[in-house]
Design a protein around this motif. Structure first.
Motif, short mmCIF file in Angstrom:
data_model
loop_
_atom_site.label_atom_id
_atom_site.label_comp_id
_atom_site.label_asym_id
_atom_site.label_seq_id
_atom_site.Cartn_x
_atom_site.Cartn_y
_atom_site.Cartn_z
N UNK A 211 0.83 -1.19 0.00
CA UNK A 211 0.00 0.00 0.00
C UNK A 211 0.87 1.25 0.00
N UNK A 212 0.31 2.38 -0.39
CA UNK A 212 1.08 3.61 -0.57
C UNK A 212 1.86 3.99 0.68
N UNK A 213 1.32 3.69 1.85
CA UNK A 213 1.99 4.07 3.10
C UNK A 213 2.80 2.93 3.71
N UNK A 214 2.81 1.79 3.05
CA UNK A 214 3.58 0.66 3.55
C UNK A 214 2.90 -0.13 4.65
N UNK A 215 1.71 0.27 5.06
CA UNK A 215 1.05 -0.36 6.19
C UNK A 215 0.36 -1.67 5.85
N UNK A 216 0.16 -1.93 4.60
CA UNK A 216 -0.50 -3.16 4.20
C UNK A 216 0.24 -3.79 3.04
N UNK A 217 0.40 -5.11 3.10
CA UNK A 217 1.06 -5.84 2.02
C UNK A 217 0.20 -7.03 1.61
N UNK A 218 0.48 -7.52 0.43
CA UNK A 218 -0.26 -8.64 -0.14
C UNK A 218 0.73 -9.52 -0.89
N UNK A 219 0.61 -10.83 -0.72
CA UNK A 219 1.54 -11.75 -1.35
C UNK A 219 0.82 -12.89 -2.05
N UNK A 220 1.43 -13.37 -3.13
CA UNK A 220 0.96 -14.60 -3.74
C UNK A 220 1.29 -15.75 -2.79
N UNK A 221 0.45 -16.76 -2.79
CA UNK A 221 0.67 -17.90 -1.89
C UNK A 221 2.03 -18.55 -2.13
N UNK A 222 2.48 -18.52 -3.36
CA UNK A 222 3.73 -19.20 -3.72
C UNK A 222 4.96 -18.54 -3.12
N UNK A 223 4.85 -17.29 -2.69
CA UNK A 223 6.01 -16.59 -2.15
C UNK A 223 5.83 -16.18 -0.69
N UNK A 224 4.65 -16.40 -0.17
CA UNK A 224 4.36 -15.98 1.20
C UNK A 224 5.32 -16.66 2.18
N UNK A 225 5.90 -15.85 3.07
CA UNK A 225 6.85 -16.38 4.03
C UNK A 225 8.29 -16.38 3.54
N UNK A 226 8.48 -16.19 2.24
CA UNK A 226 9.84 -16.16 1.69
C UNK A 226 10.21 -14.79 1.13
N UNK A 227 9.24 -14.09 0.57
CA UNK A 227 9.49 -12.78 -0.04
C UNK A 227 8.91 -11.69 0.85
N UNK A 228 9.57 -10.54 0.84
CA UNK A 228 9.10 -9.39 1.59
C UNK A 228 9.18 -8.15 0.70
N UNK A 229 8.06 -7.48 0.54
CA UNK A 229 8.04 -6.23 -0.21
C UNK A 229 8.12 -5.07 0.77
N UNK A 230 8.85 -4.04 0.38
CA UNK A 230 8.96 -2.84 1.22
C UNK A 230 9.13 -1.64 0.31
#
Length: 123
Positions: free
Chosen positions: A52-71
């Motif tokens: 999200x624009x403020x960084x407070x919310x993120x969304x991940x594909x199931x295939x990368x959840x727990x391994x990838x981090x967006x910031x």
């Protein structure tokens, strides 16, 4: 008009980590959700992660959840994708995109796209 340039891709072995960067110019990213997508050879482009624009919310594909981090760092006009425990299935061209104000995984709602950076994971 926003320009996006991805960097940080490369060839790594399975289990390794990479950090992708997406530098924006021409317009600030601070009002937009930002996303990462990828396209593997012979496959359609797919959603990876969004923030999200403020960084407070993120969304991940199931295939990368727990391994990838967006910031994101709005002051630097840059978005990042930290990728850990990479597998050969993560091999793809990774694209950064600027979307609407709200977070979404839908590609058609992203308006500006980078040229992509290649990530290759060997077994």
């Amino acid at each position: 008009q926003m320009q996006l340039v991805e960097s940080g891709g490369g060839l790594v072995q399975a289990g390794a980590s990479l950090r992708l960067s997406c530098a924006a110019s021409g317009r600030t990213i601070s009002s937009f959700a930002m996303g990462w997508f990828r396209q593997a050879p012979g496959k359609e482009r797919e959603f990876v992660a969004a923030i999200m624009w403020n960084g407070y919310s993120t969304l991940y594909a199931d295939s990368v959840k727990g391994r990838f981090t967006i910031s994101r760092d709005n002051a630097q006009n840059t978005v990042y994708l930290q990728m850990n425990t990479l597998t050969p299935k993560d091999t793809a061209v990774y694209y950064c995109a600027a979307g609407p104000a709200y977070i979404t995984a839908r590609q058609e709602q992203y308006n500006s796209w980078g040229q992509g950076t290649q990530v290759t994971v060997s077994s």
